[in-house]
Design a protein around this motif. Structure first.
Motif, PDB file in Angstrom:
ATOM      1  N   GLU A 188      -7.527   5.330  -7.119  1.00  0.00           N
ATOM      2  CA  GLU A 188      -8.358   6.305  -7.135  1.00  0.00           C
ATOM      3  C   GLU A 188      -8.106   7.737  -6.535  1.00  0.00           C
ATOM      4  OE1 GLU A 188     -11.935   3.908  -5.378  1.00  0.00           O
ATOM      5  OE2 GLU A 188     -12.310   3.294  -7.495  1.00  0.00           O
ATOM      6  N   THR A 189      -7.428   7.486  -5.433  1.00  0.00           N
ATOM      7  CA  THR A 189      -6.935   8.600  -4.758  1.00  0.00           C
ATOM      8  C   THR A 189      -6.245   9.428  -5.525  1.00  0.00           C
ATOM      9  OG1 THR A 189      -7.065   7.501  -2.573  1.00  0.00           O
ATOM     10  CG2 THR A 189      -5.698   9.520  -2.697  1.00  0.00           C
ATOM     11  N   HIS A 190      -5.266   8.799  -6.377  1.00  0.00           N
ATOM     12  CA  HIS A 190      -4.335   9.583  -7.120  1.00  0.00           C
ATOM     13  C   HIS A 190      -4.971   9.797  -8.594  1.00  0.00           C
ATOM     14  CE1 HIS A 190      -0.896   9.680  -4.492  1.00  0.00           C
ATOM     15  NE2 HIS A 190      -1.270   8.341  -4.181  1.00  0.00           N
ATOM     16  N   HIS A 191      -6.121   9.610  -8.749  1.00  0.00           N
ATOM     17  CA  HIS A 191      -6.880   9.798  -9.915  1.00  0.00           C
ATOM     18  C   HIS A 191      -6.372   8.905 -11.142  1.00  0.00           C
ATOM     19  CE1 HIS A 191      -8.116  13.608  -8.090  1.00  0.00           C
ATOM     20  NE2 HIS A 191      -6.955  13.885  -7.841  1.00  0.00           N
ATOM     21  N   GLU A 238      -8.309   1.544  -4.218  1.00  0.00           N
ATOM     22  CA  GLU A 238      -8.481   2.688  -3.334  1.00  0.00           C
ATOM     23  C   GLU A 238      -7.640   3.774  -3.597  1.00  0.00           C
ATOM     24  OE1 GLU A 238      -9.824   2.051   0.540  1.00  0.00           O
ATOM     25  OE2 GLU A 238     -11.717   0.707  -0.233  1.00  0.00           O
ATOM     26  N   ILE A 239      -6.384   3.218  -3.375  1.00  0.00           N
ATOM     27  CA  ILE A 239      -5.130   4.125  -3.764  1.00  0.00           C
ATOM     28  C   ILE A 239      -4.905   4.722  -5.056  1.00  0.00           C
ATOM     29  CG2 ILE A 239      -2.596   4.275  -3.556  1.00  0.00           C
ATOM     30  CD1 ILE A 239      -2.724   2.234  -1.193  1.00  0.00           C
ATOM     31  N   TRP A 293       0.518  -1.168  -0.136  1.00  0.00           N
ATOM     32  CA  TRP A 293      -0.112  -0.003   0.093  1.00  0.00           C
ATOM     33  C   TRP A 293       0.954   1.249   0.174  1.00  0.00           C
ATOM     34  CZ3 TRP A 293      -5.234  -0.143   3.385  1.00  0.00           C
ATOM     35  CH2 TRP A 293      -5.914  -1.201   2.956  1.00  0.00           C
ATOM     36  N   ASP A 330       1.481   4.122  -3.061  1.00  0.00           N
ATOM     37  CA  ASP A 330       0.994   5.450  -2.784  1.00  0.00           C
ATOM     38  C   ASP A 330       2.320   6.147  -3.144  1.00  0.00           C
ATOM     39  OD1 ASP A 330      -0.746   7.298  -1.656  1.00  0.00           O
ATOM     40  OD2 ASP A 330       0.770   7.723  -0.207  1.00  0.00           O
TER      41      ASP A 330
END
Length: 293
Positions: free
Chosen positions: A231-234, A228-229, A179, A183
């Motif tokens: 998605e967080t970073h587009h 989800e990571i 994870w 990131d």
């Protein structure tokens, strides 16, 4: 259905089937409706000296896949030759100069791009043993970006898959959580140099229905956190691959040490594997491919 096979026995092995075994095993894969066949490709064996390539073994492998679109080969490009890496470093340490690796990936894609559609760059760079030193996302990105550019120059329609990250809860310095590593990689702009991301959502000791999604939990649901990571970073539109997955079952009257990857009974292995395929079809439309190990 996504039916796949991991052909490599282990990250440190480049052993390939003999010609007779290759033909037989590919026939078995076709009969099982397998699509993707993932195989380690050792750079150090193909280019033992700078600019000198030994393609003989791989020419035979590619010939076995050529003309049969039902099986798709995914080469995982790993292993630095002695001439390209620091003295005394592990064969799985990155090269001194990423351009040396890029030149190899370009030569590989130029030679085999008519058969291969997807290339994966390295394996488990978030682990000390697989990276040959303390893992750093920035160091991997230097190699990934060089290879990405070289492969697309040789085979513009190819997909370049980032290395499959090993599931681990460790936070360094020797091993870094998948994870955290993803990131870091995305924060450095890594999404520009991958057409797909990859993970290894092993089941460990947990059943398919374990829906715990936590950086501290090792189970097949862990891959949801990586999604989800992204998605967080587009980068939520990026395909995500399960480059290795499954449950470990020690066969028969096993007398050795317990598996460090967790273990289940042979019957549970079957049940969990089938349940996972069903769960992915129902719940994870973003998971592009699954390669059973």
């Amino acid at each position: 259905t996504r039916c796949l096979s991991d052909w490599s026995s282990d990250v440190c092995s480049s052993d390939l089937y003999s010609p007779d075994e290759l033909a037989r095993n590919l026939d078995l894969m076709r009969a099982a409706n397998i699509t993707w066949v993932r195989q380690m490709v050792r750079w150090d064996e193909i280019e033992p000296s700078a600019g000198t390539y030994d393609w003989e073994r791989w020419d035979a492998i590619i010939a076995a896949f050529e003309g049969d679109p039902s099986l798709k080969l995914i080469p995982v490009l790993v292993g630095s030759p002695a001439w390209a890496r620091p003295a005394n470093d592990s064969v799985f340490a990155p090269p001194d100069d990423p351009i040396d690796f890029a030149n190899f990936t370009r030569a590989f894609a130029e030679r085999y791009g008519h058969v291969i559609d997807s290339y994966q760059i390295w394996d488990e760079p978030n682990l000390y043993a697989a990276w040959g030193g303390e893992p750093r996302a920035a160091d991997y990105l230097a190699m990934l970006s060089a290879a990405y550019t070289a492969i697309h120059a040789a085979d513009s329609g190819a997909a370049v898959i980032a290395a499959a990250l090993a599931p681990t809860t460790e936070q360094g310095p020797e091993n870094i959580s998948d994870w955290q590593y993803l990131d870091d990689l995305l924060a450095l702009g890594g999404a520009r140099f991958m057409d797909a991301d990859a993970s290894k959502p092993y089941g460990f000791d947990s059943p398919t229905e374990d829906r715990t999604v936590s950086e501290n939990a090792l189970n097949c649901s862990r891959i949801s956190g990586l999604r989800e990571i992204l998605e967080t970073h587009h980068a939520g539109q990026m395909p995500l691959w399960a480059s290795k997955w499954g449950w470990n079952a020690l066969q028969g009257e096993w007398q050795g040490a317990e598996s460090i990857w967790g273990q289940v009974s042979p019957q549970q292995q079957v049940e969990y594997t089938l349940a996972a395929l069903d769960r992915v079809e129902r719940e994870w439309p973003w998971l592009s491919s699954m390669i059973l190990y």
